[in-house]
Design a protein around this motif. Sequence first.
Motif: not given
Length: 468
Positions: A28, A65, A68
């Motif tokens: 990440r 999220s 990444f």
Amino acid sequence: MKKEFLYNGIADNIASKIHSGVLKSGERLPSVRNLSGLHGISINTAKRVFLELESRSLIQAKPQSGYFVSSVPQLPLPTTSQPVPFIINREPEKLMNDIYATMGRQDLTMLSIGIPSGNLLPLAKLKKEIVTATRTLQCGGTEYEPLQGNLKLRRMVAARSLTWAGNLKEDDIITTNGCMHALALCLMALTKPGNTLALESPCYPGILQLAVSLGLHVIEVATHPIYGIDMDALTALLPRIDVCLLVPNFNTPLGYCMPETHKETITKLLAQHNIPLIEDDTYGDLHFGSERPKCCKSFDTEGNVLWCGSVSKTLAPGYRVGWVAAGKYHEQLLKLKLVHSLSSAAIINEAVGNFLMTGRYENHLRRLRKTLEINYQNYITIIASDFPKGTKVSRPQGGLAIWIELPGNIDTQVLYNYALKKGISISPGRIFTLQDQFHNCIRLSIGLPWTDQLKLDLKQIGKLAKTL
């Protein structure tokens, strides 16, 4: 520091950490807000950093999220080309003829032709537009169009130029029979036999053939697989150049997108030396990132850039619909069009103009761009696992092609013949130059639907390469 330099510098720093393995696949990245605070930049500039990295296929966004590191394998980049700085026009004519003789064969997996498969195109909707055009045009579309071309199509091309800061008007546009026709008109208007044309290296074979057919001397300029033409090399060659032709957005075969700062610099530099710039933007709508890149024409204040485009790589290759905004050379091109073609196909141009006007084109582009990006990622995965050790691969930021540099002892003309026997057509690197280079390179089209058979064919190419 200019905003463009700032976000590109930060993006390059993160990219180098990904390439070196400091940042690993699946890890990440900092949030937009954290990146903003870390570097003292605005939220919008931080977003531009991530958009730039996304366009290079180095990172991916996951809803809710964050960002990444991409799971796509990171193979080494192809070598920056180093063509000799003098003129060598040796066209691989037989090899070109052999490759294009296979065009249209249904028994081959056509990885050699850089167009989208018909299975990826909105064929039913296009057919409806053709029918509509025959009903709405005077005399069913059997009459000649105005010399400058279909008004609706020109208006829509001009309107779409706002997406890349083009600010064109309908009267700036001349329609042509595809982008190659536009490029041919530009070269005929600006050159005479014996003049010198500067091109990127590697370069689309059709452009090389066109230049040779017009009796032009071609100078190929060193080109980086991410940033495009080498600015210092081009500057050093300026005293010898009469015309420059570039494909800054998703050049085939490398697929790079020239940074905006480079586009602006080149545009102003050539204008200062009174060297016309022909810009082939036929791939510009096929960006993997979220934003349509600007063109050199975006920075043209002198009318020195002749901007060419078409729908041949995005919508309908066989329709042969193209255009050119020729700047201060507008009248010269109109006269040439009168002599060489007089009129474009009225029904086809009306149909494409309608398609662009309804918004269906943008909906189609969103689907096509996503498909091409996923294809690129699938290709990279196969190449990483099945091609010879030491293979290098381009990182296209859009477009229809991937450029593969195999270990130096592999002759891709031999690989081409072996693959053809297995029902697979590829493009050897030698056809993308007039010089003695790229013998160990191939270009593959990513414009085919992803299938189990295509996966097997890619693996077969890797297997054959290993035997060489």
